[in-house]
Design an enzyme around this catalytic site. Structure first.
Site, mmCIF file in Angstrom:
data_model
loop_
_atom_site.group_PDB
_atom_site.id
_atom_site.type_symbol
_atom_site.label_atom_id
_atom_site.label_comp_id
_atom_site.label_asym_id
_atom_site.label_seq_id
_atom_site.Cartn_x
_atom_site.Cartn_y
_atom_site.Cartn_z
ATOM 1 N N GLU A 133 0.784 -1.177 -0.136
ATOM 2 C CA GLU A 133 -0.153 -0.129 0.075
ATOM 3 C C GLU A 133 0.971 1.248 0.025
ATOM 4 O OE1 GLU A 133 -3.935 -1.697 1.781
ATOM 5 O OE2 GLU A 133 -2.841 -0.731 3.361
ATOM 6 N N GLU A 171 -6.464 -7.348 -2.067
ATOM 7 C CA GLU A 171 -6.871 -7.223 -0.868
ATOM 8 C C GLU A 171 -8.459 -6.888 -0.903
ATOM 9 O OE1 GLU A 171 -5.308 -5.024 2.294
ATOM 10 O OE2 GLU A 171 -3.160 -5.904 2.043
#
Length: 408
Positions: free
Chosen positions: A202, A322
């Site tokens: 991320e 995710e």
């Protein structure tokens, strides 16, 4: 003492059992052709899960059975991919990198075991190289290391700009990719059980909202990783937030808070050294108070927008790396979680069925039985007979059949 001797003997036996182990049916490097992944010359779909804790638990030989259980349960359901951490930095318990360039051998052998067991059972791994977040060290730890050596750094986002810190990261990349597995005797960079590396979990750079700093870092690090390891696929670890290269998408799809994180889904993936696009769908984190219908509508817009852009602009596969629904979400019910999984999987399947860019989805997250200390709001135990596990299994079956149909 007898117990200790038994554990040591068992570890030796296990290590010897991997030498010359027969290749699992999934063996071979995953590559890409246009918007599809290819395995052994045939289309490959990524059905899988996140399990960040694998190397941590495998560091202790007495708890390695948890990795085996998860992988065996996963393959029994038709799952093919596990996404996990290849980092654990700093002065923390079971750290992998204890200081720049210094590694704990026992923890590294834990990661060795994860890779060896994935190879034996037939799971492919996506391994991340550092964390954007402070958890398990992350870019903050790299900045702290540089500060302790006299570097003038003012923000954790100096991770992307400071030459000393960038060298720390490059050295970590070289160490991990050149590591020779103590079980299989194969270097990580030569190991087909690894599907791909991701540069960071991320990546964000809030100090430069224009996106230039993060873009420059990816432009430097992606070719560097490829220079060390040309065998494996590479992606960013991106959440999928749009930037200034796509103003319409940025305004229509991004959560408002994402417009200040310096990420750019199109620009960050539109370089030759990045093989596939990555996105996440954290609808439960980004919009906690959405009602179920609004949540599902957002998921549909978010996924379809990224799939379309991966197909038409990037011309690369995209993995939803995710997704899920945490039990701490307001008005959470199991039925709502099932709705999130069903909607997500239906969109991925619709694209894959047409030969489109959606190459698979990895839910967050799997834990093994007896891991209550690791359980989070989104944790799933694959051996449970829950309705969500049934949905996971059915999607894996459909994608598997699609793969077989495509191969004829």
């Amino acid at each position: 003492m007898k117990c200790l001797c038994f554990i040591v003997l068992l570890a030796i036996v296990i290590a010897q059992s991997y030498v010359g182990v027969e290749a699992a049916p999934s063996d071979g490097f995953v590559s890409r052709n246009g918007v599809q992944f290819i395995l052994n010359g045939k289309p490959f779909y990524a059905n899988g899960f996140n399990a960040y804790w694998l190397a941590y638990e495998a560091t202790d030989p007495t708890t390695r059975f948890k990795i085996t259980n998860v992988f065996q349960n996963a393959t029994s359901l038709g799952l093919t991919i596990a996404r996990t951490w290849g980092f654990r930095d700093g002065a923390i318990y079971r750290a992998l990198q204890t200081a720049p360039g210094s590694y704990d051998e026992q923890t590294f052998q834990g990661l060795d075991f994860v890779i060896a067991e994935a190879k034996r059972i037939g799971i492919k791994l996506i391994i991340l190289l550092v964390n954007n977040w402070d958890d398990y060290g992350g870019k903050k730890q790299y900045v702290d290391w540089a500060r302790s050596k006299g570097e003038v750094v003012s923000s954790n986002d100096d991770f992307y700009r400071n030459p000393v810190i960038k060298d720390f990261y490059k050295n970590h990349v070289k160490t991990v990719l050149n590591r020779v597995n103590t079980f299989t005797k194969v270097a990580y960079k030569d190991e087909p059980a690894i599907m791909a590396w991701q540069l960071m979990n991320e990546p964000r750079c809030g100090v430069d909202k224009s996106g230039k700093t993060l873009m420059d870092w990816i432009n430097e690090m992606a070719p560097f990783v490829k220079s060390v390891d040309p065998n494996h696929l590479l992606s960013t670890g991106h959440e999928g937030f749009y930037g200034d290269s796509s103003p319409e998408r940025k305004n229509s799809l991004n959560p408002v808070s994402a417009n200040t994180v310096g990420a750019d889904f199109i620009a960050n993936h539109n370089i030759d050294a990045i093989d596939f696009a990555s996105m996440h769908c954290g609808s439960d984190l980004w919009f906690q108070r959405l009602d179920q219908n609004s949540r599902l509508a957002f998921i549909k817009r978010w996924l379809e927008g990224h799939i379309e852009d991966a197909q038409n602009i990037l011309k690369k596969p995209v993995i939803l790396a995710e997704f899920g629904l945490g039990s701490d979400t307001p008005r959470y019910t199991l039925a709502n979680r099932d709705g999130v999984f069903t909607t997500t999987y239906d969109i991925i399947y619709a694209s894959a069925q047409k030969g489109g860019s959606a190459a698979g989805a990895l839910f967050w997250e799997v834990i093994s039985e007896g891991m209550s200390n690791f359980a989070g709001p989104s944790s799933i135990i694959l051996s449970d007979k829950s309705s969500t596990v049934n949905i996971i299994s059915e999607h894996a079956r459909k994608m598997g059949l699609l793969g077989e149909t495509t191969r004829k």
